[in-house]
Design a protein around this motif. Structure first.
Motif, short mmCIF file in Angstrom:
data_model
loop_
_atom_site.label_atom_id
_atom_site.label_comp_id
_atom_site.label_asym_id
_atom_site.label_seq_id
_atom_site.Cartn_x
_atom_site.Cartn_y
_atom_site.Cartn_z
N ILE A 190 54.68 54.57 34.09
CA ILE A 190 53.38 54.82 33.47
C ILE A 190 52.54 53.29 33.63
O ILE A 190 51.37 53.43 34.27
N PRO A 191 53.33 52.33 33.01
CA PRO A 191 52.45 51.17 33.26
C PRO A 191 52.28 50.48 34.71
O PRO A 191 51.18 50.21 34.92
N LEU A 192 53.05 50.89 35.51
CA LEU A 192 53.00 50.51 37.04
C LEU A 192 51.46 51.40 37.49
O LEU A 192 51.07 50.70 38.18
N ALA A 193 51.53 52.67 37.06
CA ALA A 193 50.18 53.26 37.57
C ALA A 193 48.90 52.66 37.08
O ALA A 193 47.93 52.73 37.86
N PHE A 194 49.02 52.14 35.75
CA PHE A 194 47.98 51.19 35.37
C PHE A 194 47.46 50.38 36.22
O PHE A 194 46.29 49.79 36.34
N TYR A 195 48.53 49.70 36.95
CA TYR A 195 48.27 48.34 37.51
C TYR A 195 47.39 48.67 39.22
O TYR A 195 46.31 48.65 39.38
N TYR A 196 48.00 49.91 39.64
CA TYR A 196 47.51 50.35 40.93
C TYR A 196 46.16 50.97 40.71
O TYR A 196 45.22 50.75 41.39
N GLN A 197 45.96 51.58 39.58
CA GLN A 197 44.53 52.22 39.34
C GLN A 197 43.53 51.34 39.02
O GLN A 197 42.46 51.69 39.13
N ASN A 198 44.14 50.39 38.16
CA ASN A 198 42.89 49.73 37.32
C ASN A 198 42.91 48.21 37.76
O ASN A 198 41.77 47.42 37.20
N ALA A 199 43.79 47.77 38.31
CA ALA A 199 43.65 46.21 38.49
C ALA A 199 42.53 45.62 39.25
O ALA A 199 41.85 44.72 38.97
N ASN A 200 42.48 46.18 40.49
CA ASN A 200 41.32 45.82 41.54
C ASN A 200 39.98 45.92 40.78
O ASN A 200 38.99 44.97 40.71
N PRO A 201 39.75 47.26 40.00
CA PRO A 201 38.21 47.40 39.29
C PRO A 201 38.09 46.50 38.28
O PRO A 201 37.19 45.68 38.08
N PHE A 202 39.37 46.04 37.44
CA PHE A 202 39.32 45.20 36.30
C PHE A 202 38.84 43.60 36.76
O PHE A 202 37.90 43.10 36.46
N LEU A 203 39.63 43.45 37.99
CA LEU A 203 39.34 42.08 38.29
C LEU A 203 37.87 41.73 38.87
O LEU A 203 37.09 40.65 39.03
N THR A 204 37.45 42.89 39.41
CA THR A 204 35.91 42.85 40.07
C THR A 204 35.03 42.98 39.14
O THR A 204 33.93 42.48 39.15
N ASP A 205 35.15 43.72 37.93
CA ASP A 205 34.36 43.95 36.73
C ASP A 205 33.88 42.81 35.96
O ASP A 205 32.95 42.48 35.62
N ILE A 206 35.01 41.96 35.88
CA ILE A 206 34.97 40.69 35.23
C ILE A 206 34.43 39.54 36.11
O ILE A 206 34.34 38.35 35.36
N GLY A 207 34.44 39.95 37.31
CA GLY A 207 33.75 38.59 37.97
C GLY A 207 34.56 37.76 38.89
O GLY A 207 34.09 36.50 39.05
N LEU A 208 36.06 38.16 38.72
CA LEU A 208 36.73 37.07 39.40
C LEU A 208 36.29 37.17 40.89
O LEU A 208 36.43 38.49 41.82
N ASP A 209 36.42 35.80 41.80
CA ASP A 209 36.10 35.97 43.08
C ASP A 209 37.11 36.23 44.03
O ASP A 209 38.30 36.08 43.56
N ASN A 210 36.70 37.04 45.08
CA ASN A 210 37.79 37.52 46.11
C ASN A 210 39.13 38.06 45.25
O ASN A 210 40.16 37.66 45.65
#
Length: 427
Positions: A230-250
């Motif tokens: 269940i927490p593993l699925a959070f990573y796959y589903q949300n990690a890239n949108p999260f990092l993009t949304d908060i403005g992390l470069d690349n």
């Protein structure tokens, strides 16, 4: 194995995982920004991976292992995948995108077992030879992520604004087309003769090993494996949108740090496992899941960006110390006659059922907190899987009895057949 065969298999692995890494990492960001998908629609799309994982054993066990050369089926599936990727590239809303991604996952998931089959059949000593071949898959995944961020800049603020993430599907489609054609040049891997015997459905799905659940320790491990997905699925589903949304470069390129750490910690796992045993090793993996999400919850793209990088780098411990050590434990627990069946049962339960539940939980949690609004939406979202991982770790700590040698307590029961089923295993 001669040099030419090793080179062919390495290139096959590179392309296999380059394809997956080329589009799957940025999928959540693409769905939210390009297709304006809701959290639950995103969960529905990600769930296609679980459906593919559930269906894959049937394709391998009922078709691939009985009637056709593995390399030919691999080629056909990737050629079909190239067409489906092109259709995903052309889709403009979730309703038209979903059927294609579902069909693609059903086609792609069996290839993960097929590339292993093609590789193993060429090896005289798989224990020593396979890792050298398989590492090229991880390199392929890393290459895809670095290309997206540092060569094409598709995940930059400007690139996302111009809808350039759509190009990831074209890149994956071209790679799939190349691998589809290339597969017919791979070493011939015909079906294994089985003296007229056929696998039952229970063998294919690993259900023959379900008796292992009578052992309390294996049952606890089995349930923990499902819950930690269940927490593993959070990573796959949300990690890239999260990092993009908060403005992390690349962000996509930086996420490849997780795959690099996976390789490094895989080398450390045997030492840790032999010194501290299974229980402590898997507990470290569970705690790492909780820690990484806390780091995500309180980190930012500015002065606390190091917390995000550490969270990404923990992927090696999270994956290797839990899932790889779990595979080792399952292998020892099942005994010689049930090894393949037990691995298949755990794979079906985790990547099939566990991840399916996880994607939907992540979708509902995301929908709930976005509905509430506020400034700390991502913090609230990440603290949920952190809490789940911590709870699973605590339950495992309190209920699992430490074993120095899991082989000593393997339940004794006679199998109906010695034939090992073909099982799809995910990286």
């Amino acid at each position: 194995m001669n040099t030419l065969t090793r080179t062919k298999l390495s290139a096959m692995m590179f392309l296999e995982f380059f394809i997956w890494g080329a589009w799957f990492v940025t999928l959540g960001t693409f769905l939210g920004n390009n297709l304006k998908a809701s959290e639950l629609e995103t969960a529905s799309v990600f769930s296609t991976q679980s459906f593919g994982a559930i269906i894959a054993p049937f394709i391998i066990g009922l078709i691939a292992d009985k009637y056709f050369n593995a390399e030919r089926i691999l080629g056909i599936l990737h050629l079909v995948g190239a067409f489906l990727m092109y259709q995903m590239y052309n889709s403009n809303d979730v309703s038209t995108f979903y059927p294609y991604v579902l069909a693609y996952m059903i086609a792609y998931m069996p290839t993960l077992a097929l590339v292993n089959s093609v590789s193993f059949r060429q090896m005289k000593n798989p224990e020593k030879e396979f890792s050298v071949i398989r590492v090229w898959g991880t390199i392929g995944w890393i290459a895809a992520g670095l290309s997206i961020s540092y060569i094409f800049h598709w995940d930059s603020a400007e690139g996302i604004g111009q809808g350039m993430l759509r190009n990831t599907f074209m890149m994956a489609g071209v790679a799939s087309l190349i691998l589809g054609i290339y597969s017919f040049m791979l070493p011939k891997t015909p079906p294994v003769k089985n003296d007229g015997k056929s696998n039952s459905i229970s063998e294919i799905l690993g259900l023959d090993a379900i008796k292992l659940l009578k052992n309390k320790n294996f049952l606890i491990f089995f349930l923990a494996s499902v819950l930690i997905c269940i927490p593993l699925a959070f990573y796959y589903q949300n990690a890239n949108p999260f990092l993009t949304d908060i403005g992390l470069d690349n962000p996509t390129g930086k996420m490849t740090i997780g795959q690099i750490s996976e390789v490094l910690f895989l080398l450390l796992l045997p030492v840790f496992f032999s010194k501290y045993g299974f229980k402590k090793t898997i507990l470290v993996g569970m705690v790492a899941w909780a820690l990484r999400y806390v780091l995500f919850a309180y980190g930012n793209a500015g002065e606390l960006s190091f917390m995000l990088i550490i969270g990404i780098a923990l992927h090696g411990i999270c994956y290797d110390f839990f899932f790889v050590s779990g595979q080792i434990y399952t292998d020892a627990r099942a005994g010689e006659k049930y090894k393949s069946s037990a691995q298949g049962l755990v794979t079906l339960a985790t990547y099939g059922v566990g991840m399916l539940i996880g994607f939907w939980v992540a979708g509902y949690i995301g929908e709930y907190y976005r509905g509430l609004g506020g400034e700390n939406i991502w913090q609230s979202i990440w603290l949920v899987p952190a809490g789940i991982a911590a709870a699973v770790a605590l339950l495992f700590l309190l209920t699992f009895k430490d074993e120095k040698d899991p082989n000593k307590e393997v339940p004794a029961f006679e199998p109906e057949t010695d034939k090992a089923p073909a099982i799809t295993s995910l990286p």
